[in-house]
Design an enzyme around this catalytic site. Structure first.
Site, PDB file in Angstrom:
ATOM      1  N   LYS A  22      -4.404  -3.107   1.418  1.00  0.00           N
ATOM      2  CA  LYS A  22      -3.060  -3.849   1.453  1.00  0.00           C
ATOM      3  C   LYS A  22      -3.273  -4.952   2.586  1.00  0.00           C
ATOM      4  O   LYS A  22      -2.737  -6.228   2.043  1.00  0.00           O
ATOM      5  CB  LYS A  22      -1.947  -2.760   1.673  1.00  0.00           C
ATOM      6  CG  LYS A  22      -0.523  -3.384   1.792  1.00  0.00           C
ATOM      7  CD  LYS A  22       0.425  -2.494   1.564  1.00  0.00           C
ATOM      8  CE  LYS A  22       0.698  -1.489   2.563  1.00  0.00           C
ATOM      9  NZ  LYS A  22       1.266  -2.222   3.888  1.00  0.00           N
ATOM     10  N   SER A  23      -3.618  -4.619   3.794  1.00  0.00           N
ATOM     11  CA  SER A  23      -3.470  -5.669   4.678  1.00  0.00           C
ATOM     12  C   SER A  23      -4.498  -6.916   4.274  1.00  0.00           C
ATOM     13  O   SER A  23      -4.210  -7.820   4.527  1.00  0.00           O
ATOM     14  CB  SER A  23      -4.090  -5.055   5.974  1.00  0.00           C
ATOM     15  OG  SER A  23      -3.244  -4.127   6.565  1.00  0.00           O
ATOM     16  N   ARG A  27      -3.841 -11.090   3.278  1.00  0.00           N
ATOM     17  CA  ARG A  27      -4.349 -12.050   4.032  1.00  0.00           C
ATOM     18  C   ARG A  27      -5.245 -13.007   3.085  1.00  0.00           C
ATOM     19  O   ARG A  27      -5.282 -14.151   3.174  1.00  0.00           O
ATOM     20  CB  ARG A  27      -5.224 -11.408   5.163  1.00  0.00           C
ATOM     21  CG  ARG A  27      -4.358 -10.843   6.350  1.00  0.00           C
ATOM     22  CD  ARG A  27      -5.093 -10.009   7.192  1.00  0.00           C
ATOM     23  NE  ARG A  27      -4.375  -9.856   8.459  1.00  0.00           N
ATOM     24  CZ  ARG A  27      -3.428  -8.722   8.420  1.00  0.00           C
ATOM     25  NH1 ARG A  27      -3.171  -7.983   7.342  1.00  0.00           N
ATOM     26  NH2 ARG A  27      -2.829  -8.428   9.508  1.00  0.00           N
ATOM     27  N   GLY A  96       6.786  -5.456   5.527  1.00  0.00           N
ATOM     28  CA  GLY A  96       6.743  -5.978   6.802  1.00  0.00           C
ATOM     29  C   GLY A  96       5.597  -7.009   6.952  1.00  0.00           C
ATOM     30  O   GLY A  96       5.505  -8.133   7.661  1.00  0.00           O
ATOM     31  N   SER A 170       0.159  -5.192  17.869  1.00  0.00           N
ATOM     32  CA  SER A 170       0.492  -5.260  16.546  1.00  0.00           C
ATOM     33  C   SER A 170      -0.141  -6.229  15.860  1.00  0.00           C
ATOM     34  O   SER A 170      -0.255  -7.535  16.444  1.00  0.00           O
ATOM     35  CB  SER A 170       2.055  -5.454  16.462  1.00  0.00           C
ATOM     36  OG  SER A 170       2.236  -5.995  15.207  1.00  0.00           O
ATOM     37  N   GLN A 172       0.282  -7.527  12.998  1.00  0.00           N
ATOM     38  CA  GLN A 172       1.295  -8.310  12.502  1.00  0.00           C
ATOM     39  C   GLN A 172       1.798  -9.692  13.289  1.00  0.00           C
ATOM     40  O   GLN A 172       1.796 -10.741  12.808  1.00  0.00           O
ATOM     41  CB  GLN A 172       2.429  -7.736  11.778  1.00  0.00           C
ATOM     42  CG  GLN A 172       2.027  -6.791  10.557  1.00  0.00           C
ATOM     43  CD  GLN A 172       3.094  -5.821  10.129  1.00  0.00           C
ATOM     44  OE1 GLN A 172       4.339  -6.073  10.489  1.00  0.00           O
ATOM     45  NE2 GLN A 172       2.960  -5.345   8.880  1.00  0.00           N
ATOM     46  N   ASP A 317      -1.253   4.059  10.554  1.00  0.00           N
ATOM     47  CA  ASP A 317      -0.594   4.309   9.242  1.00  0.00           C
ATOM     48  C   ASP A 317      -1.174   5.710   8.778  1.00  0.00           C
ATOM     49  O   ASP A 317      -0.563   5.985   7.796  1.00  0.00           O
ATOM     50  CB  ASP A 317      -1.167   3.343   8.164  1.00  0.00           C
ATOM     51  CG  ASP A 317      -0.363   2.022   8.461  1.00  0.00           C
ATOM     52  OD1 ASP A 317       0.625   1.848   9.225  1.00  0.00           O
ATOM     53  OD2 ASP A 317      -0.875   0.921   7.852  1.00  0.00           O
ATOM     54  N   LYS A 344       8.386   1.696  11.572  1.00  0.00           N
ATOM     55  CA  LYS A 344       7.788   1.541  10.508  1.00  0.00           C
ATOM     56  C   LYS A 344       8.670   1.582   9.317  1.00  0.00           C
ATOM     57  O   LYS A 344      10.004   1.531   9.514  1.00  0.00           O
ATOM     58  CB  LYS A 344       6.510   2.535  10.254  1.00  0.00           C
ATOM     59  CG  LYS A 344       5.457   2.351  11.343  1.00  0.00           C
ATOM     60  CD  LYS A 344       4.817   1.026  11.257  1.00  0.00           C
ATOM     61  CE  LYS A 344       3.578   0.886  12.000  1.00  0.00           C
ATOM     62  NZ  LYS A 344       2.862  -0.339  12.057  1.00  0.00           N
ATOM     63  N   ARG A 348       8.834   7.237  11.245  1.00  0.00           N
ATOM     64  CA  ARG A 348       7.900   8.314  10.835  1.00  0.00           C
ATOM     65  C   ARG A 348       7.813   9.609  11.686  1.00  0.00           C
ATOM     66  O   ARG A 348       7.228  10.773  11.441  1.00  0.00           O
ATOM     67  CB  ARG A 348       6.613   7.641  10.601  1.00  0.00           C
ATOM     68  CG  ARG A 348       6.791   6.842   9.258  1.00  0.00           C
ATOM     69  CD  ARG A 348       5.343   6.118   9.139  1.00  0.00           C
ATOM     70  NE  ARG A 348       5.398   5.285   7.746  1.00  0.00           N
ATOM     71  CZ  ARG A 348       4.656   4.328   7.468  1.00  0.00           C
ATOM     72  NH1 ARG A 348       3.636   3.963   8.255  1.00  0.00           N
ATOM     73  NH2 ARG A 348       4.647   3.740   6.343  1.00  0.00           N
TER      74      ARG A 348
HETATM   75  C1  S3P Z   1      -0.510  -4.290   9.431  1.00  0.00           C
HETATM   76  C2  S3P Z   1      -0.333  -3.919  10.645  1.00  0.00           C
HETATM   77  C3  S3P Z   1       0.194  -2.703  11.184  1.00  0.00           C
HETATM   78  C4  S3P Z   1       0.210  -1.603   9.802  1.00  0.00           C
HETATM   79  C5  S3P Z   1       0.976  -2.126   8.699  1.00  0.00           C
HETATM   80  C6  S3P Z   1       0.103  -3.486   8.066  1.00  0.00           C
HETATM   81  C7  S3P Z   1      -1.042  -5.532   8.866  1.00  0.00           C
HETATM   82  O1  S3P Z   1       1.693  -2.947  11.698  1.00  0.00           O
HETATM   83  O2  S3P Z   1       1.146  -0.516  10.319  1.00  0.00           O
HETATM   84  O3  S3P Z   1       1.059  -1.249   7.617  1.00  0.00           O
HETATM   85  O4  S3P Z   1      -1.355  -5.649   7.724  1.00  0.00           O
HETATM   86  O5  S3P Z   1      -1.200  -6.373   9.848  1.00  0.00           O
HETATM   87  P1  S3P Z   1       1.971  -3.472  12.853  1.00  0.00           P
HETATM   88  O6  S3P Z   1       1.170  -4.781  13.186  1.00  0.00           O
HETATM   89  O7  S3P Z   1       3.452  -3.544  13.064  1.00  0.00           O
HETATM   90  O8  S3P Z   1       1.113  -2.749  13.917  1.00  0.00           O
END
Ligand code: S3P
Length: 434
Positions: A22-23, A27, A96, A170, A172, A317, A344, A348
């Site tokens: 997913k991440s 990107r 997010g 983080s 993100q 996660d 999250k 959680r």
């Molecule tokens: C993610 C970063 C993580 C993760 C999320 C995906 C990303 O969050 O928990 O599921 O794709 O950069 P955080 O950046 O809030 O830690």
């Protein structure tokens, strides 16, 4: 509201491929849109979260073509970041990553955009990106002190480079700042208290953008345009984690997951399951943008462990399903330093502690984690997923070890990250259970 019903299963012997990471899928789309030409993406995750990123880019004029029936092979026409002002607010759904990474890109665009989300995303803090992006010159307005969605971003063509000491580890936040840094003059850097997943740095470097890491600080120089290249997305280790735990907790089980991402900033789940007693072998190929390969896990009588400190970002996660593994293990498992779990898709810590207790486990909740006294027999119950995909899937795995029936309400949220999970679960239960 869909109910997922799960019954106890005796053993699993399976070879599985999981959908794209997913991440990395988010990107791959975002960075190829910023690039200077055509990029083909293979292995893209067609989940609701990643489709929200795709729809957002399309709404800003990026041309994205789907090249196969499954939707996992895409062609993106990079526009050097020349995004159009979207006509309507952008709906980020449950994602997010979509909202925070887009905020970084939109901070450096000369128009104003509103980003909204579903009920769960609307409760999540965006001040963690609004503060640094504000220091760079963008104006971000959200709701209340925590700047919850919907948020409106008024960007600027030229931002100011900053050094940001992030209070949270983080990816993100780090990625939003680095992406805004591409529109700033000079060097933008971020320091994190602990290293978070490094997909942004790896992919930008792969697209020939200069990004450097010095100790705990990552820096980028403004004015660079990613070079278009094809991107292969590996399988998602976070999705694989559900099957890895299902196999690890059963002495007669063994699961091989093929072509899964094995980036060391994401594989904390393997280290913890190994510490708990599971036998794990890996074959890693490091030749692409991301390390990937096959993992085989063979079950054992698991025992408790301590999870905390610097390893937390590498398994953040996976903590809900690791808590399930802990409930199935002998002895005590302690999870600490995981306060990020509270912000999250759901809180959680409290949702996992509550669900496990209702299944018969002994759990004590802390502000930053929990203590689980494993080994008590689990029994089926009703679980509310609360719109959180990882809660739904973690309790489905717990249900495989519980007496009676476990019913997961609101299980359609699984589609946000793992389309095909329910099918895989049914296969495991019907074909492979002896
Ligand atoms: C993610 C970063 C993580 C993760 C999320 C995906 C990303 O969050 O928990 O599921 O794709 O950069 P955080 O950046 O809030 O830690």
């Amino acid at each position: 509201m869909a109910d997922l019903r799960v019954r106890k299963s005796e053993k699993f012997l399976a070879e599985i491929t999981v959908p794209g990471d997913k991440s990395i899928s988010h990107r791959a789309l975002l960075f190829s849109a910023l690039s200077n030409g055509i990029c083909e993406i293979t292995g893209f995750l067609t989940s609701e979260d990643c489709l929200a990123t795709m729809a957002a880019l399309k709404a800003m004029g990026v041309q994205i073509e789907t090249l196969d029936k499954s939707g996992t092979h895409l062609r993106v026409q990079g526009c050097r970041g020349d995004l159009h002002d979207p006509e309507r607010p952008i709906d980020c759904g449950n994602s997010g990553t979509t909202m925070r990474l887009l905020s970084g890109i939109l901070a450096g665009r000369p128009f104003s955009t509103t980003l909204s989300g579903d009920a769960s995303l609307s409760k999540r803090p965006m001040n963690r990106v609004a503060i640094p992006l504000g220091q760079m010159g963008a104006e971000i307005q959200g709701q209340g002190e925590r700047c919850t969605p919907p948020i409106t971003i008024k960007g600027r063509e030229r931002l100011q480079a900053i050094h940001y000491d992030s209070p949270v580890a983080s990816a993100q936040v780090k990625s939003a700042i680095l992406l805004a840094g591409l529109s700033a003059e000079g060097r933008t850097s971020v320091r994190e208290p602990m290293p978070s997943r490094d997909h942004t740095e790896r992919m930008l470097r792969y697209l020939l953008v200069k990004v450097i890491r010095e100790g705990d600080t990552v820096s980028i120089w403004g004015g660079q345009v990613p070079e278009s290249r094809d991107i292969q997305v590996p399988g998602d280790i976070s999705s694989a984690a559900f099957w890895l735990v299902a196999a690890a907790a059963n002495q007669r089980s063994s699961v091989t997951v093929r072509n899964v991402g094995l980036n060391p900033t994401r594989t904390g789940v393997l280290k913890v399951l190994g510490r708990m007693g599971a036998r794990i072998t890996e074959r890693i190929d490091e030749s692409g943008c991301e390390p990937m390969g096959d993992v085989t896990i063979t079950g054992a009588g698991l025992h408790g462990t301590e999870i905390g400190g610097g390893e937390i970002p590498s398994l953040i996660d996976e903590l809900p399903v690791l808590a399930v593994a802990a409930a199935l293990a002998k002895g005590k498992t302690t999870i600490r330093d995981a306060q990020e779990l509270r912000v999250k898709e759901s809180d959680r810590i409290s949702v996992v502690a509550d669900g496990l207790r209702r299944m018969g486990a002994k759990v004590e909740e802390f502000a930053d984690g929990m203590e689980i006294m494993g080994g008590a027999p689990l029994h089926g119950t009703e679980i509310q997923a609360l719109g959180d995909h990882r809660i739904a899937m973690s309790f489905a795995i717990a249900g495989l070890f519980a007496d009676g029936e476990t019913v997961i309400h609101d299980s359609e949220c699984i589609e946000t990250s793992y389309p095909g999970f329910v099918h895989e679960l049914e296969q495991l239960q019907t074909k492979l259970t002896l």
